[in-house]
Design an enzyme around this catalytic site. Structure first.
Site, PDB file in Angstrom:
ATOM      1  N   TRP A  12       0.786  -1.234   0.000  1.00 26.00           N
ATOM      2  CA  TRP A  12       0.000   0.000   0.000  1.00 26.00           C
ATOM      3  C   TRP A  12       0.814   1.280   0.000  1.00 26.00           C
ATOM      4  O   TRP A  12       0.302   2.335  -0.311  1.00 26.00           O
ATOM      5  CB  TRP A  12      -0.997   0.013   1.157  1.00 26.00           C
ATOM      6  CG  TRP A  12      -0.409  -0.414   2.459  1.00 26.00           C
ATOM      7  CD1 TRP A  12      -0.463  -1.665   2.979  1.00 26.00           C
ATOM      8  CD2 TRP A  12       0.333   0.367   3.374  1.00 26.00           C
ATOM      9  NE1 TRP A  12       0.214  -1.718   4.156  1.00 26.00           N
ATOM     10  CE2 TRP A  12       0.701  -0.481   4.440  1.00 26.00           C
ATOM     11  CE3 TRP A  12       0.728   1.709   3.401  1.00 26.00           C
ATOM     12  CZ2 TRP A  12       1.435  -0.036   5.514  1.00 26.00           C
ATOM     13  CZ3 TRP A  12       1.459   2.155   4.478  1.00 26.00           C
ATOM     14  CH2 TRP A  12       1.799   1.290   5.512  1.00 26.00           C
ATOM     15  N   ASN A  13       2.076   1.201   0.362  1.00 21.59           N
ATOM     16  CA  ASN A  13       2.836   2.456   0.386  1.00 21.59           C
ATOM     17  C   ASN A  13       3.436   2.721  -0.989  1.00 21.59           C
ATOM     18  O   ASN A  13       3.951   1.817  -1.624  1.00 21.59           O
ATOM     19  CB  ASN A  13       3.933   2.388   1.452  1.00 21.59           C
ATOM     20  CG  ASN A  13       4.995   1.377   1.099  1.00 21.59           C
ATOM     21  OD1 ASN A  13       4.679   0.257   0.751  1.00 21.59           O
ATOM     22  ND2 ASN A  13       6.242   1.761   1.181  1.00 21.59           N
ATOM     23  N   LYS A  47      -1.685  -6.042  -9.535  1.00 21.94           N
ATOM     24  CA  LYS A  47      -2.638  -6.016  -8.415  1.00 21.94           C
ATOM     25  C   LYS A  47      -2.250  -4.931  -7.432  1.00 21.94           C
ATOM     26  O   LYS A  47      -1.202  -4.988  -6.795  1.00 21.94           O
ATOM     27  CB  LYS A  47      -2.674  -7.364  -7.683  1.00 21.94           C
ATOM     28  CG  LYS A  47      -3.725  -7.340  -6.557  1.00 21.94           C
ATOM     29  CD  LYS A  47      -3.693  -8.587  -5.734  1.00 21.94           C
ATOM     30  CE  LYS A  47      -3.543  -8.357  -4.250  1.00 21.94           C
ATOM     31  NZ  LYS A  47      -4.086  -7.142  -3.674  1.00 21.94           N
ATOM     32  N   GLY A  73       6.313  -6.485  -0.981  1.00 22.99           N
ATOM     33  CA  GLY A  73       5.468  -6.584   0.212  1.00 22.99           C
ATOM     34  C   GLY A  73       6.292  -7.103   1.370  1.00 22.99           C
ATOM     35  O   GLY A  73       7.515  -6.955   1.388  1.00 22.99           O
ATOM     36  N   GLY A  74       5.623  -7.712   2.338  1.00 26.90           N
ATOM     37  CA  GLY A  74       6.311  -8.185   3.540  1.00 26.90           C
ATOM     38  C   GLY A  74       6.836  -9.608   3.363  1.00 26.90           C
ATOM     39  O   GLY A  74       6.361 -10.352   2.507  1.00 26.90           O
ATOM     40  N   GLU A 124      10.738  -7.978  -3.533  1.00 28.86           N
ATOM     41  CA  GLU A 124      11.236  -6.756  -2.878  1.00 28.86           C
ATOM     42  C   GLU A 124      10.527  -6.669  -1.532  1.00 28.86           C
ATOM     43  O   GLU A 124       9.323  -6.410  -1.495  1.00 28.86           O
ATOM     44  CB  GLU A 124      10.886  -5.519  -3.712  1.00 28.86           C
ATOM     45  CG  GLU A 124      11.659  -5.396  -5.000  1.00 28.86           C
ATOM     46  CD  GLU A 124      13.120  -5.051  -4.769  1.00 28.86           C
ATOM     47  OE1 GLU A 124      13.487  -4.653  -3.654  1.00 28.86           O
ATOM     48  OE2 GLU A 124      13.894  -5.217  -5.717  1.00 28.86           O
ATOM     49  N   LEU A 125      11.258  -6.877  -0.446  1.00 29.27           N
ATOM     50  CA  LEU A 125      10.583  -7.046   0.843  1.00 29.27           C
ATOM     51  C   LEU A 125      10.964  -5.946   1.847  1.00 29.27           C
ATOM     52  O   LEU A 125      11.361  -4.865   1.455  1.00 29.27           O
ATOM     53  CB  LEU A 125      10.874  -8.445   1.375  1.00 29.27           C
ATOM     54  CG  LEU A 125      10.662  -9.568   0.338  1.00 29.27           C
ATOM     55  CD1 LEU A 125      11.024 -10.916   0.897  1.00 29.27           C
ATOM     56  CD2 LEU A 125       9.242  -9.564  -0.199  1.00 29.27           C
ATOM     57  N   CYS A 165      10.017   1.024   2.915  1.00 29.31           N
ATOM     58  CA  CYS A 165      10.831  -0.193   3.044  1.00 29.31           C
ATOM     59  C   CYS A 165      12.256   0.156   3.449  1.00 29.31           C
ATOM     60  O   CYS A 165      12.924  -0.626   4.102  1.00 29.31           O
ATOM     61  CB  CYS A 165      10.804  -0.987   1.749  1.00 29.31           C
ATOM     62  SG  CYS A 165      11.328  -0.028   0.325  1.00 29.31           S
ATOM     63  N   GLU A 183      10.556  -5.402  11.865  1.00 29.52           N
ATOM     64  CA  GLU A 183      10.239  -4.253  11.008  1.00 29.52           C
ATOM     65  C   GLU A 183       8.896  -3.696  11.484  1.00 29.52           C
ATOM     66  O   GLU A 183       7.863  -4.384  11.423  1.00 29.52           O
ATOM     67  CB  GLU A 183      10.114  -4.668   9.537  1.00 29.52           C
ATOM     68  CG  GLU A 183       9.834  -3.456   8.659  1.00 29.52           C
ATOM     69  CD  GLU A 183       9.426  -3.792   7.228  1.00 29.52           C
ATOM     70  OE1 GLU A 183       8.749  -4.799   7.011  1.00 29.52           O
ATOM     71  OE2 GLU A 183       9.781  -3.003   6.345  1.00 29.52           O
TER      72      GLU A 183
HETATM   73  P1  NAD Z   1       1.807  -7.328   2.388  1.00 30.20           P
HETATM   74  O1  NAD Z   1       2.874  -8.317   2.173  1.00 30.20           O
HETATM   75  O2  NAD Z   1       0.804  -7.560   3.459  1.00 30.20           O
HETATM   76  O3  NAD Z   1       0.933  -7.126   1.035  1.00 30.20           O
HETATM   77  C1  NAD Z   1       1.549  -6.875  -0.196  1.00 30.20           C
HETATM   78  C2  NAD Z   1       0.627  -7.323  -1.310  1.00 30.20           C
HETATM   79  O4  NAD Z   1       0.527  -8.741  -1.303  1.00 30.20           O
HETATM   80  C3  NAD Z   1      -0.813  -6.791  -1.234  1.00 30.20           C
HETATM   81  O5  NAD Z   1      -1.233  -6.396  -2.523  1.00 30.20           O
HETATM   82  C4  NAD Z   1      -1.590  -8.018  -0.772  1.00 30.20           C
HETATM   83  O6  NAD Z   1      -2.943  -8.025  -1.173  1.00 30.20           O
HETATM   84  C5  NAD Z   1      -0.825  -9.125  -1.465  1.00 30.20           C
HETATM   85  N1  NAD Z   1      -1.027 -10.458  -0.885  1.00 30.20           N
HETATM   86  C6  NAD Z   1      -1.371 -10.768   0.387  1.00 30.20           C
HETATM   87  N2  NAD Z   1      -1.461 -12.108   0.527  1.00 30.20           N
HETATM   88  C7  NAD Z   1      -1.167 -12.644  -0.684  1.00 30.20           C
HETATM   89  C8  NAD Z   1      -1.070 -13.981  -1.175  1.00 30.20           C
HETATM   90  N3  NAD Z   1      -1.329 -15.025  -0.384  1.00 30.20           N
HETATM   91  N4  NAD Z   1      -0.731 -14.160  -2.463  1.00 30.20           N
HETATM   92  C9  NAD Z   1      -0.450 -13.105  -3.271  1.00 30.20           C
HETATM   93  N5  NAD Z   1      -0.532 -11.826  -2.870  1.00 30.20           N
HETATM   94  C10 NAD Z   1      -0.876 -11.595  -1.580  1.00 30.20           C
HETATM   95  O7  NAD Z   1       2.559  -5.953   2.560  1.00 30.20           O
HETATM   96  P2  NAD Z   1       2.007  -4.587   3.176  1.00 30.20           P
HETATM   97  O8  NAD Z   1       1.783  -4.765   4.631  1.00 30.20           O
HETATM   98  O9  NAD Z   1       0.912  -4.094   2.314  1.00 30.20           O
HETATM   99  O10 NAD Z   1       3.294  -3.650   2.927  1.00 30.20           O
HETATM  100  C11 NAD Z   1       4.323  -3.517   3.815  1.00 30.20           C
HETATM  101  C12 NAD Z   1       5.519  -4.368   3.470  1.00 30.20           C
HETATM  102  O11 NAD Z   1       5.993  -4.092   2.139  1.00 30.20           O
HETATM  103  C13 NAD Z   1       6.675  -4.046   4.386  1.00 30.20           C
HETATM  104  O12 NAD Z   1       7.316  -5.217   4.782  1.00 30.20           O
HETATM  105  C14 NAD Z   1       7.582  -3.197   3.505  1.00 30.20           C
HETATM  106  O13 NAD Z   1       8.909  -3.133   3.911  1.00 30.20           O
HETATM  107  C15 NAD Z   1       7.405  -3.865   2.181  1.00 30.20           C
HETATM  108  N6  NAD Z   1       7.859  -2.990   1.080  1.00 30.20           N
HETATM  109  C16 NAD Z   1       9.018  -3.306   0.376  1.00 30.20           C
HETATM  110  C17 NAD Z   1       9.497  -2.471  -0.638  1.00 30.20           C
HETATM  111  C18 NAD Z   1      10.751  -2.791  -1.431  1.00 30.20           C
HETATM  112  O14 NAD Z   1      10.934  -2.246  -2.516  1.00 30.20           O
HETATM  113  N7  NAD Z   1      11.650  -3.632  -0.927  1.00 30.20           N
HETATM  114  C19 NAD Z   1       8.793  -1.308  -0.945  1.00 30.20           C
HETATM  115  C20 NAD Z   1       7.643  -0.998  -0.203  1.00 30.20           C
HETATM  116  C21 NAD Z   1       7.188  -1.854   0.797  1.00 30.20           C
END
Ligand code: NAD
Length: 480
Positions: free
Chosen positions: A151-152, A175, A228-229, A250-251, A284, A381
Site C-alpha cells: 500500500w505504500n 494487483k 510486500g512483507g 522486494e521485501l 521499506c 520491522e
Molecule cells: P503485504 O505483504 O501484506 O501485502 C503486499 C501485497 O501482497 C498486497 O497487494 C496483498 O494483497 C498481497 N497479498 C497478500 N497475501 C497474498 C497472497 N497469499 N498471495 C499473493 N498476494 C498476496 O505488505 P504490506 O503490509 O501491504 O506492505 C508492507 C511491506 O511491504 C513491508 O514489509 C515493507 O517493507 C514492504 N515494502 C518493500 C518495498 C521494497 O521495494 N523492498 C517497498 C515498499 C514496501
C-alpha cells in the site's frame, strides 16, 4: 456513506465491480470510497486478456521503438496528472501531499527512462566452436507478468514493474493493494489514454487470499514481481510452485544508519529524522536502527529529540504538514504493541509513544534508547515512525551491529573519514549503502536486498550490478 466508486481495468475496459469493499481515509478513520474486490474469475479474465494480447500481432509486431513511445507518453501523462493522483494517494493512504506530489512527479521520469530503454535490447552473436554453424542469441518477452504491490507508494512501486515489463514486450496484470488502491486504479485511466492495446496492461485490486493467490499461481503467468512483507512473500513463493514463474521479491527492512563521532552531526541528524519519519516511517528503506558512536550519543539524541518534537503533525492534504497518519488501524495497533513490549523489556522512551491527534490513525514520532539489540523494536520491522537507538565504541562493533539483522535492504553511514566510509560501504550487507545522505533513489540505479529483504533486483542492468535486472529477466534468451 461513501462518495466515490473505483473500478478495475481489465482487457481495455473499466469493469462495473460485482463486489466492493470500503476504503478508509486514515486521517479521519472513516470510509470515503468503494473499491472493487477482484474475484478469482476477474483475475482469470485479466490474465486471459494479457495472454491474448501477448500473442496478438498488434503487440507482438509493434516495434520496440513504438512501445518505447507509448511508455514516454505514459510518463508525460503521469507528469500532467500529478496533482490529481497525489491528492488521491494522500486521501487513501494518509501520506502527506508534499511527499506524494514529489514522488509522483518523479514516477513520470521512470516511465520515460524505460521508454528510452525499450529499443536498446541487443542480441549477441557467438563465434561457436563448430564449423559451418552460426549462433545468434535473441532476447524475447518472457510472457505474462503478475505484479503485486503493497500500500505504500503504489504508483512508484508499480513503475519499476510496469516500465521494464512493457519495455521488454511483456503484458502485465498489476494487483494494487487492498489498502489505498485509489491512485493505481486512477492511473489505469492514463494507461488507457496513452493507447496501449487492450489487455497489455490490466490493473485490479482485491484481497491477497483469493485475488493475489490466484494471480501469482496462475498457469498463464510466467513472471512474478512482488513487493510486500516477508511472510506474504513466503505465500507467494508457495503460489509460484504451481506455475514455476520466475519470481523477484522486494521485501521489508530494518535498515541501520551508522553515525560516527567525526560526522557533521547536524546534517546527520536531519538525515536520520527524514530517514525514519518521512512517510510516517512506512517506507521499506526507513532507517529504523540508529547506531551512534557512544562519545556523541547523548548530544546526538538531544538533537534528534528536538527535531522529532518539532515535526508538524496533521492533515496530510495540508502542504505545511510534515507527518501524517499511519495508513491503517491495523498498522498502528501493531506498532503500539511492539513499542509497549520493548519498553517493558527495558527500552527507554526518548520521545513519542503517543497518539498526538484525536481521530485518524496518528502516532507520534518515537525514539527508543534500546540499550541492547534484543528488544522487539530493534529486531522487528515496524513500518512506522519508531527509531531504535544503539551505541557502539568501535568501527568493528558498528559493523557487527549493522549486520546483526536477517534483513539487508538499505543502510546509511555518516562520517567525514573517507576510508571508514569505503570500508563500511563494502562490508555492510545491504542492497544500498548511502554515505552522508539517505533515501536517494534513481531510475538509473538497481535496487533490491539480501536475506529477508528479497530476491533479485529491480531497475536497470548496469556494469555495477552483477545480477541481471528485471528488464533482462523479463526477456528470456533464445538460441538459434
Ligand atoms: P503485504 O505483504 O501484506 O501485502 C503486499 C501485497 O501482497 C498486497 O497487494 C496483498 O494483497 C498481497 N497479498 C497478500 N497475501 C497474498 C497472497 N497469499 N498471495 C499473493 N498476494 C498476496 O505488505 P504490506 O503490509 O501491504 O506492505 C508492507 C511491506 O511491504 C513491508 O514489509 C515493507 O517493507 C514492504 N515494502 C518493500 C518495498 C521494497 O521495494 N523492498 C517497498 C515498499 C514496501
Amino acid at each position: 456513506m461513501t462518495d466515490a466508486v473505483f473500478r478495475n481495468f481489465i482487457d481495455g475496459r473499466f469493469d462495473e465491480p460485482s463486489a466492493t469493499f470500503d476504503s478508509v481515509d486514515p486521517s479521519a478513520g472513516t470510509a470515503w470510497a468503494r473499491m472493487p474486490a477482484a474475484s478469482e474469475a476477474d483475475v482469470d479474465r485479466a490474465v486471459g486478456a494479457a495472454h491474448r494480447a501477448l500473442r496478438s500481432d498488434l503487440w507482438r509486431r509493434m516495434t520496440a521503438t513504438a512501445r518505447g513511445k507509448l511508455l514516454v507518453k505514459l510518463g508525460d501523462l503521469v507528469a500532467a496528472n500529478v496533482g490529481r493522483l497525489a491528492e488521491l494517494e494522500t486521501r487513501d493512504t494518509g501520506k502527506i501531499i508534499r511527499e506524494t506530489r514529489a514522488q509522483i512527479a518523479y514516477v513520470g521520469d521512470y516511465y520515460r527512462y524505460y521508454g528510452g530503454l525499450a529499443d536498446k535490447h541487443e542480441g549477441t552473436h557467438v563465434p561457436v566452436d563448430k564449423a559451418d554453424l552460426d549462433v545468434t542469441i535473441r532476447s524475447e518477452p518472457i510472457g505474462v507478468v503478475a505484479a503485486v504491490v503493497p500500500w505504500n507508494s503504489q504508483l512508484f512501486l508499480s513503475a519499476v514493474k510496469l516500465g521494464p515489463a512493457l519495455a521488454a514486450g511483456c503484458t502485465i496484470v498489476l494487483k494494487a493493494s487492498e489498502d489505498g488502491p485509489a491512485p493505481l486504479l486512477a492511473f489505469a485511466e492514463l494507461v488507457h489514454e496513452a493507447g496501449f492495446p487492450a489487455g497489455v496492461v490490466n490493473i485490479l485490486t482485491g484481497f491477497g487470499h483469493d485475488c493475489g493467490r490466484r494471480l501469482t499461481s496462475h498457469p498463464l503467468v510466467s513472471r512474478v514481481a512482488f513487493t510486500g512483507g516477508p511472510s506474504t512473500a513466503r505465500a507467494v513463493v508457495r503460489n509460484t510452485a504451481e506455475n514455476l514463474a520466475y519470481t523477484t521479491l522486494e521485501l521489508g527492512g530494518k535498515s541501520p544508519v551508522v553515525v560516527f563521532a567525526d560526522a557533521d552531526l547536524d546534517s546527520a541528524a536531519n538525515a536520520v529524522v527524514a530517514g525514519i519519519f518521512a512517510a510516517t516511517g512506512q517506507s521499506c528503506v526507513a532507517g529504523s536502527r540508529l547506531l551512534v558512536e557512544r562519545s556523541v550519543k547523548d548530544e546526538f539524541l538531544a538533537r534528534l529529540k528536538r527535531k522529532a518534537e518539532a515535526i508538524r503533525i496533521g492533515d496530510p492534504q495540508d502542504p505545511a504538514t510534515e507527518m501524517g497518519p499511519l495508513a491503517t488501524l491495523r498498522q498502528r495497533d501493531w506498532i503500539e504493541k511492539v513499542v509497549a513490549e520493548s519498553l517493558t523489556a527495558g527500552g527507554m522512551l526518548v520521545t513519542g509513544g503517543t497518539r498526538p491527534v484525536g481521530s485518524g490513525f496518528y502516532y507520534a514520532p518515537t525514539i527508543i534508547d534500546a540499550g541492547g539489540s534484543d528488544l522487539p523494536c530493534v529486531r522487528e520491522e515496524l513500518f512506522g515512525p519508531v527509531l531504535s537507538v544503539l551505541a557502539f565504541d568501535s568501527e568493528a562493533q558498528a559493523l557487527a551491529l549493522a549486520n546483526d539483522t536477517p534483513f539487508g535492504l538499505a543502510s546509511g553511514v555518516f562520517t567525514s573519514n573517507l576510508g571508514k566510509a569505503h570500508r563500511m560501504a563494502r562490508d555492510i550487507h545491504a542492497g544500498v549503502v548511502w554515505v552522508n545522505t539517505y533515501r536517494a533513489v534513481s531510475p538509473l540505479v538497481p535496487f533490491g536486498g539480501y536475506g529477508l529483504s528479497g530476491l533479485g533486483r529491480e531497475g536497470p542492468r548496469t556494469s555495477r550490478s552483477p545480477i541481471p535486472s528485471s528488464c533482462a529477466e523479463l526477456r528470456r534468451t533464445q538460441v538459434h
